[in-house]
Enzyme design. Structure first.
Site, PDB file in Angstrom:
ATOM      1  N   GLU A  46      -9.792   6.078   3.358  1.00  0.00           N
ATOM      2  CA  GLU A  46     -10.619   5.019   3.930  1.00  0.00           C
ATOM      3  C   GLU A  46      -9.717   3.816   4.145  1.00  0.00           C
ATOM      4  OE1 GLU A  46     -10.163   5.285   0.678  1.00  0.00           O
ATOM      5  OE2 GLU A  46      -9.563   3.192   0.410  1.00  0.00           O
ATOM      6  N   SER A  59       1.741  -9.779  -0.888  1.00  0.00           N
ATOM      7  CA  SER A  59       1.330  -8.381  -0.739  1.00  0.00           C
ATOM      8  C   SER A  59       1.603  -7.799   0.642  1.00  0.00           C
ATOM      9  CB  SER A  59      -0.148  -8.226  -1.087  1.00  0.00           C
ATOM     10  OG  SER A  59      -0.953  -9.085  -0.304  1.00  0.00           O
ATOM     11  N   LYS A  77       0.805  -1.222   0.000  1.00  0.00           N
ATOM     12  CA  LYS A  77       0.000   0.000   0.000  1.00  0.00           C
ATOM     13  C   LYS A  77       0.844   1.281   0.000  1.00  0.00           C
ATOM     14  CE  LYS A  77      -4.253  -1.837   0.554  1.00  0.00           C
ATOM     15  NZ  LYS A  77      -4.309  -2.885   1.561  1.00  0.00           N
TER      16      LYS A  77
END
Ligand SMILES: *Cc1c(COP(=O)(O)O)cnc(C)c1O
Length: 395
Positions: free
Chosen positions: A110, A376, A88
């Site tokens: 969010e 990830s 991210k």
């Protein structure tokens, strides 16, 4: 040829379906994002931060024990080793630089699992910019460590208490905030979802994953292309990043792994590519889980990062066109695979990522296949969940 068109569509999916109040913001972003991010000064700053702050390039690791087990060559793209523990941060670093260039002084975001919230709070601290993160009240409970991290980093965490009190509700709250604060605020969306240009902008920032994969594979194997790339898909940003530079290489199989919760047809699932129909959610036309009359069906997955009722328009297009293959993985299959990977390779994956690994059990390979799994994120945030289910999986 898979590419976004001028209006922000991949095939019939995408676009920008937004309230009038947001039009100036989105239009400003749409007009400038490519030009801004391609400026040499932007690229220099972005690349420097990816290297020295995030810790890139992330290694491409040959998982020998896993390879032996599955009888294929399996590489792991180690996004779990990035600062803050997941992919991210690639996107939030890019977007905070974008926000600065647009003159914005307040950031909203969010978050579901809390990883995007942490990644956003992190870059806001780095730049000294005010940060407000919307998070479903249910997610605040099940991802407590990440909530603490965001607060530690100086962000304000605001609970979303409507609906299922998870990611989609947090997204609704963030959009409402942006409508009320269009002048000074940039909304850092955490995946390849939302109105154009977000899906394309986020995919471009995450595309560093496959950019590195190309030269790393060349170094390891003598060729740039693997036979298959496996990634889990919530909104689809780690998958988009891992696929990006291979989208138009038909020889590379793209495997998109979704959360089937308690089972695809159990009524508690987030398998959008199977259960989804065409519709509009959070500003783009895509596949989403909805009733016949267009009510969103509450998604479910044990992993907070995958229980989203839609998928990004790129992935809707990849699946609808047959370019990507979708595989659905249940909670229990993901858990089993998390315990398995931990013991096989000494790597505790995020619960989201464990879904991608579980797909290895559902695929067929030739012995000379080279497969990359996008790892990830790391599993620290999921330890409570893993420990709660531990006994059930010890045989
Ligand atoms: C957020 C998250 C995901 C799902 O988001 P995508 O946008 O689909 O990548 C997957 N894995 C981890 C570790 C995450 O934090």
């Amino acid at each position: 040829m898979i590419a976004i068109d001028e209006r922000g569509y991949y095939g019939e999916f995408g676009g920008a379906y937004i309230p009038e109040m947001l039009y100036p913001n989105i239009e400003e972003l749409r007009r400038h994002y490519v030009q801004l991010m391609e400026e040499p000064a932007f690229q220099r700053e972005f690349r420097q931060l990816l290297k020295d702050y995030v810790g890139r390039p992330s290694p491409l690791y040959l998982a020998e024990r896993l390879s032996e087990h599955y009888k294929a060559t399996i590489y792991l793209k180690r996004e779990d080793l990035n600062h803050t523990g997941a992919h991210k941060i690639n996107n939030t670093v890019g977007q905070i630089l974008m926000a600065k260039r647009l003159g914005k002084t307040r950031i909203i975001a969010e978050t579901g699992a809390g990883q995007h919230g942490v990644a956003t709070a992190t870059v806001c601290a780095l730049m000294g910019i005010r940060c407000i993160v919307y998070m479903g009240a249910v997610d605040i409970k099940r991802q407590a460590p990440n909530v603490s991290r965001m607060r530690m980093l100086g962000a304000e965490v605001r609970p979303a208490t409507s609906g299922s009190q998870t990611l989609k509700d947090a997204t609704n709250e963030a959009i409402r905030d942006w409508i009320n604060n269009p002048e000074d605020t940039h909304y850092i969306i955490g995946s390849v979802v939302g109105p154009h240009p977000y899906p394309d902008m986020v995919a471009r920032f995450q595309s560093v994953i496959s950019e590195e994969m190309k030269w790393q594979l060349e170094e390891h194997t003598g060729r740039e292309n693997p036979d298959a790339i496996i990634a889990c898909v919530g909104g689809g940003s780690n998958a988009a990043g891992a696929y990006y530079h291979y989208l138009n290489d038909a020889g590379v199989r793209l495997i998109a792994v979704e959360a089937a919760g308690h089972g695809i047809h159990s009524g508690e699932s987030a398998a959008t590519s199977v259960l989804g129909t065409k519709g509009i959610i959070h500003g783009s036309r895509t596949l989403l889980m909805q009733t016949r009359d267009g009510q969103i069906i509450e998604p479910y997955s044990l992993s907070a990062g995958l229980d989203y009722p839609g998928i990004g328009p790129l992935h809707a297009h990849l699946i609808a066109s047959g370019r990507a293959e979708a595989i659905s993985i249940t909670d229990d299959e993901a858990l089993a695979s998390a315990y398995f990977l931990s013991r096989k390779e000494g790597i505790i994956p995020a619960l989201e990522t464990a879904h991608a690994f579980a797909a290895l059990d559902k695929m067929e390979y030739r012995p000379d296949d080279v497969i990359v799994v996008c790892l990830s994120g790391r599993g620290d945030k999921d330890l409570d969940t893993y420990i709660r289910h531990f006994e059930r999986f010890q045989k």
